[in-house]
Design a protein around this motif. Sequence first.
Motif, mmCIF file in Angstrom:
data_model
loop_
_atom_site.group_PDB
_atom_site.id
_atom_site.type_symbol
_atom_site.label_atom_id
_atom_site.label_comp_id
_atom_site.label_asym_id
_atom_site.label_seq_id
_atom_site.Cartn_x
_atom_site.Cartn_y
_atom_site.Cartn_z
ATOM 1 N N ASN A 34 13.962 -30.972 20.287
ATOM 2 C CA ASN A 34 14.744 -31.176 22.000
ATOM 3 C C ASN A 34 15.060 -29.687 22.364
ATOM 4 O O ASN A 34 16.177 -29.429 22.806
ATOM 5 N N GLY A 35 14.121 -28.652 22.172
ATOM 6 C CA GLY A 35 14.464 -27.402 22.891
ATOM 7 C C GLY A 35 15.043 -26.376 21.934
ATOM 8 O O GLY A 35 15.925 -26.737 20.827
ATOM 9 N N ASP A 36 14.854 -24.999 22.193
ATOM 10 C CA ASP A 36 15.555 -24.127 21.372
ATOM 11 C C ASP A 36 15.068 -23.809 19.768
ATOM 12 O O ASP A 36 16.104 -23.701 19.056
ATOM 13 N N LEU A 37 13.978 -24.266 19.803
ATOM 14 C CA LEU A 37 13.541 -24.121 18.308
ATOM 15 C C LEU A 37 13.491 -22.434 17.891
ATOM 16 O O LEU A 37 13.766 -22.097 16.909
ATOM 17 N N VAL A 38 13.068 -21.823 18.950
ATOM 18 C CA VAL A 38 13.073 -20.455 18.525
ATOM 19 C C VAL A 38 14.029 -19.283 19.192
ATOM 20 O O VAL A 38 15.012 -19.849 19.974
ATOM 21 N N ASN A 39 14.085 -18.286 18.952
ATOM 22 C CA ASN A 39 14.684 -17.039 19.667
ATOM 23 C C ASN A 39 16.443 -17.138 18.864
ATOM 24 O O ASN A 39 16.564 -18.391 18.558
ATOM 25 N N ARG A 40 17.158 -15.929 19.123
ATOM 26 C CA ARG A 40 18.433 -16.065 18.749
ATOM 27 C C ARG A 40 18.771 -16.217 17.276
ATOM 28 O O ARG A 40 19.750 -16.341 16.761
ATOM 29 N N GLY A 41 17.718 -16.061 16.409
ATOM 30 C CA GLY A 41 17.680 -16.129 14.787
ATOM 31 C C GLY A 41 16.656 -15.479 14.329
ATOM 32 O O GLY A 41 15.617 -14.914 14.745
#
Length: 276
Positions: A34-41
């Motif tokens: 449900n979203g935000d698999l990517v980025n910020r890590g």
Amino acid sequence: MKIAVLSDIHGNVPALEAVLEDVTRWRPDEVIVNGDLVNRGPYSLVCLHLLQRSFPAVRFLRGNHEDFVLSCEEKAYDPEHPLFDLRRFAHWTHAQLGAAVAELRRWDNHIDLTELDGGALHITHGSRLGSRDGISARTAEADLPAKLGERRDLFITSHTHKPLWRLFDGTLVVNTGSVGAPFDVDHRACYGRFLFDGRRWQAEVVRVAYDYAQTERDFAASGFLAAGGPLTRLMLEELRHARMFVGPWMQQYHDAVKNGEISVARAVEDFLGNAL
């Protein structure tokens, strides 16, 4: 029907591996990100491939960080511009994903299931008002009708990185928390299990321990900490403390940075000097 809902993985491989082991034992009929698999890590592409190998039929929804990475393609940014440091980590992720960025563009932003009697379901990263418009314990009841939209028996949200259960006007609202970056001072990864028994939904938010010290090492080994810009230092502290740092930093320094009163790097130094 058994559905596992994962969200806010943010490139955290050890957390995702631990959660997928738990999900595999539970044996759901469907796995939804449900979203935000990517980025910020550190390892967005590795997480994408890990999910696709583990559950070939996995369904991906876009969150605000998929949109943020895709926005890197919309116009040219000068890496030497002082404000580029506000976006540098997203451009780093965009480069890491390479050709896989095209997959993000094909993902929907919600799932709406209406044919189950007593089991109408809506899943989206934030709310009906957008992927950055979340639902938390502090959301006033007067604001919920607009966020939830047309009534469903179960409304699954994410985005805030904090698990939540609320009942509103016959709708069970569940926030699945975060796999890769919990903000509720509990380092354990967090995901949602949902079971429809033919009459109603049963919901459970599961916590899974993982080696977050390895994730901290991944911040350095991947190059994310060195090349992703000053804001990655705040993201590392979020990992260490399991609470939000970027949001409070933005509230305190964003306008001053945009007005040229202070650099992103200096603002991060000042903030961490006071916060730690």
